[in-house]
Design a protein around this motif. Sequence first.
Motif: not given
Length: 547
Positions: A211-216
């Motif tokens: 879910x850290x891909x949300x930062x992209x």
Amino acid sequence: MSRPSRHVAGHSPRRTAESPSRRIAPAACPAEVPERAARLDRPSIVIVVPAVLALAAGLSDLGGPPPWRDEAATVSAAGRTLPQLAHLLQSVDAVHGLYYALMHVVAGLSGTAEVALRIPSVVAGALAAAGTGAIGRALGAPRAGLYGGVLLALMPIFSRYVQEARPYAMTAAAAVGVTLLFLRVLRSPTSAVLAAYAAALTVLAYLNLFAFLVVGAHGVALILSRGPLLRWACAATPALAAVAPLAWLGSRQSAQVGWIPRPGVTDVGRLAVQLSGDLGGATGPGVAPLTWALALFGLAYAAVVGVRRARAARRTKDPAEKPAETPAEERAETSAALVRLALPWLLVPALVLLTVSWAVHPVYVFRYVFCCVPAAALLAGAGLAALPPGLAAAVLAAWLGLSVPGQFATRGPDGRQDDPRPVMALLAAEAQPGDGVLFVPAKVRKYEAVYPSVFGRLRDVALARSPEQDGSFPGREVGTRVLAARLDGLSTLWVVGHTGKNAMPARRHALVARSFAPAGRWTFRGLFVDRYVLRHAHRSNGAGVGK
């Protein structure tokens, strides 16, 4: 009148006494700005209504969906002591450590019953729906936020993950909260806001690493909005550093995702269905076509009116003579801001995981990008908000009708990968105290934590070291010689396993067949049960394949 400053993330510039033409009195445009539109801007409507609907949908038949194998892992982990839990995370599921710690607290307060462990996910679902409405309101599009929050609350795929004891509903709520903080970064990138954003990103990653891909997605939205890129990077970088140890530990446990296949064309099609709110599979597309139609309409509406605004701006050479924006143009601007935020959120994480799965190693599973579903709801909400109120209500009613089959399906016996309940009913009715039980594969032993009253009567003949002592979910099993000694003296042996892996190792099967004869097989969703009896005691009873 001076030219208004550039909008940030869709927020209109603050109106002052020097810019009276920007004010829009409801009496001047009764058709465009009815009183109910003003009421929609109230937090009690935009935020509370989606939250209440999500809470009601989540609590509805909460005990109906059967607990599947991943929920059994949650029960097993939550019921351990903190040292035992730390021992477990050293070898498996480190990426779920924060969630298991939270569930350990819940289990200490309310026990490990499936409904009790699902309640936190229901609450998280309500927060995600409320936050979706808050995002629309923060962007100056309260109707889009309200509709988006309602759609999210009642999506069958949303109920699927809200009604299970796993971290994905919490991840969705965290993604929504992080996105609200991101909007604060766009508007007011103070040190406190940046620190809160960095902390929220870290919590999001510790709930679900992917879910850290949300930062992209936020980075793309920032570029599209021409926001404070450097300050945002100053918040994202420490969050990345805080997540790096978890990523390293997770990479050492990569064998636990070794089962994931490389995604194909059908997986991409199913992703499109699931992102837009439905379950996919046997239930059909359900709400997906209408959700996508609404989202595309919202995109087209923002694009068309945006082009008209640009052309009008080019025709007006003197900024002082620029005409005041109409209410429709202001709504289009807020829709454009919503699109700049929601479209990257919807697409970037999924595209990254698919690309990595095709080019490097398979890591894509839909639940890893479930946190992107609120973005689809927002886009569809923007489409509904662009319609006349009467038509929007009719379309929303049609959408709700299409969602009903999916809502029933996700609460039924086929709503999960496994259905252990008929297995437990069979064992409770047919197995005698002291009968032996074997698990195929050993990780099916997780169900002992879910149904201790059933398995507590049986002898786990292969267990050498308990899961708690071993720091694992399956525990450690004995070798062939010890197993042979434990089988001696048994009259009945039950084998419980996953249907996709229903073959015992050859040596173990030969050992069982030497003394026992098959006396029945029953298959259920995701699970099977074999019954073996001693050869000298075996009588043909006509037992065959069950369900």
